[in-house]
Design an enzyme around this catalytic site. Structure first.
Site, PDB file in Angstrom:
ATOM      1  CG  ASN A  10      98.980 156.209 -12.033  1.00  0.00           C
ATOM      2  OD1 ASN A  10      99.086 157.416 -11.785  1.00  0.00           O
ATOM      3  ND2 ASN A  10      98.358 155.369 -11.224  1.00  0.00           N
ATOM      4  CD1 TRP A  11     104.553 158.875 -14.729  1.00  0.00           C
ATOM      5  CD2 TRP A  11     105.220 160.976 -14.417  1.00  0.00           C
ATOM      6  NE1 TRP A  11     105.294 159.232 -15.816  1.00  0.00           N
ATOM      7  CE2 TRP A  11     105.720 160.522 -15.653  1.00  0.00           C
ATOM      8  CE3 TRP A  11     105.499 162.279 -14.021  1.00  0.00           C
ATOM      9  CZ2 TRP A  11     106.498 161.320 -16.489  1.00  0.00           C
ATOM     10  CZ3 TRP A  11     106.267 163.084 -14.851  1.00  0.00           C
ATOM     11  CH2 TRP A  11     106.769 162.606 -16.067  1.00  0.00           C
ATOM     12  CE  LYS A  12     100.538 153.726  -8.674  1.00  0.00           C
ATOM     13  NZ  LYS A  12     100.596 152.504  -7.850  1.00  0.00           N
ATOM     14  CG  HIS A  92      94.678 153.618  -9.123  1.00  0.00           C
ATOM     15  ND1 HIS A  92      95.231 153.176  -7.942  1.00  0.00           N
ATOM     16  CD2 HIS A  92      95.550 153.255 -10.103  1.00  0.00           C
ATOM     17  CE1 HIS A  92      96.386 152.582  -8.199  1.00  0.00           C
ATOM     18  NE2 HIS A  92      96.598 152.604  -9.495  1.00  0.00           N
ATOM     19  CD  GLU A 164      93.989 149.521 -10.143  1.00  0.00           C
ATOM     20  OE1 GLU A 164      95.148 149.890 -10.015  1.00  0.00           O
ATOM     21  OE2 GLU A 164      93.045 150.002  -9.489  1.00  0.00           O
ATOM     22  N   GLY A 170     102.158 147.735  -6.594  1.00  0.00           N
ATOM     23  CA  GLY A 170     103.276 148.192  -5.778  1.00  0.00           C
ATOM     24  C   GLY A 170     103.858 147.135  -4.870  1.00  0.00           C
ATOM     25  CB  SER A 209     104.168 144.469 -10.276  1.00  0.00           C
ATOM     26  OG  SER A 209     103.902 144.957  -8.968  1.00  0.00           O
ATOM     27  N   GLY A 230     102.781 151.713 -13.387  1.00  0.00           N
ATOM     28  CA  GLY A 230     103.096 152.543 -12.238  1.00  0.00           C
ATOM     29  C   GLY A 230     104.573 152.863 -12.159  1.00  0.00           C
ATOM     30  N   GLY A 231     105.282 152.190 -11.257  1.00  0.00           N
ATOM     31  CA  GLY A 231     106.683 152.512 -10.991  1.00  0.00           C
ATOM     32  C   GLY A 231     107.578 152.497 -12.210  1.00  0.00           C
TER      33      GLY A 231
END
Length: 247
Positions: A10-12, A92, A164, A170, A209, A230-231
């Protein structure tokens, strides 16, 4: 039951075209057992489908609860399917918290996505306050129940659920493998009350994370079937390492 592991990035609201190229090149060399999905921002969906290897799925990060019409700024499920999406993230925690999405809206989005042939990745999770007060199971199963009640348990034969924990999104904090497994087992047991076969076949992802250095321990848990990343999905090396950890 053997469930094919899945890792979704998920690149957001991150990434540019050069990241698509970098990621496509890296994934072209990936021949592992995990199913891989990339979820870039809306403007890059068609380009992602063109750039990525055919085995890599493309997912949207959101979808409208409307089919079509005068809804400025919205993107419908049929539009997503037309540009090559096969998946869509729904519910989300950032959508729930920042944009006030309700369980009813999320259930509607889920139904519209499936009607267009998309596989929903339904997100559920609790805040730190809810965990500390001992309400984790009630919250996450309640979020799942809201969708099951709206669309029926049979819809989950072609869906994915991602746990999640909001407190781990994050923040650099990660649920321990044991904490994550406990919630995943609870979700599977909850769904098994309605349909044991669907509950056993449903893929449950962990998101919060996840990094290359903690993915293997998380994915080794019996009810964790991959991750919503995510990141760490914004760097090819780390994302590939996580995919390899899911095999």
């Amino acid at each position: 039951m053997n469930r094919t592991p899945l890792v979704a990035g998920n690149w957001k609201m991150n990434g540019r075209k050069d990241l698509l190229t970098e990621m496509a090149d890296a994934l072209a060399g990936y021949a592992g057992a995990a199913e891989v999905v990339i979820c870039p921002p809306f403007p890059y969906l068609a380009a992602a489908r063109s750039a990525m290897p055919g085995a890599v799925g493309i997912g949207s990060q959101n979808v409208s609860e409307q089919e079509d019409g005068a809804f400025t700024g919205e993107v419908s499920a049929p539009m997503l399917a037309e540009v090559g999406c096969g998946y869509v993230i729904i519910g989300h925690s950032e959508r729930r918290a920042l944009y006030g999405e309700t369980d009813a809206q999320i259930a509607s989005k889920f139904a519209h996505a499936q009607a267009a042939g998309l596989v929903p990745i339904l997100c559920v999770g609790e805040t730190l306050e809810e965990r500390d007060s001992g309400n984790t199971d009630t919250i996450v199963c309640g979020q799942l129940r809201a969708v099951v009640d709206a669309v029926g348990v049979a819809a989950f034969a072609n869906a994915i659920v991602a746990y999640e924990p909001v407190w781990a999104i994050g923040t650099g904090k990660t649920a321990s493998p044991e904490q994550a497994q406990a919630v995943h087992a609870c979700l599977r047991q909850f769904l098994a009350k309605d349909d044991p076969d669907i509950a056993q076949s449903l893929r449950l992802l962990y998101g919060g994370s996840v990094k290359a250095d903690n993915a293997a321990l998380l994915f080794a848990q019996s009810d964790i079937d991959g991750g919503l990343i995510g990141g760490a999905s914004l760097t090819a090396d780390s994302f590939i390492a996580i995919c390899q950890a899911a095999e």
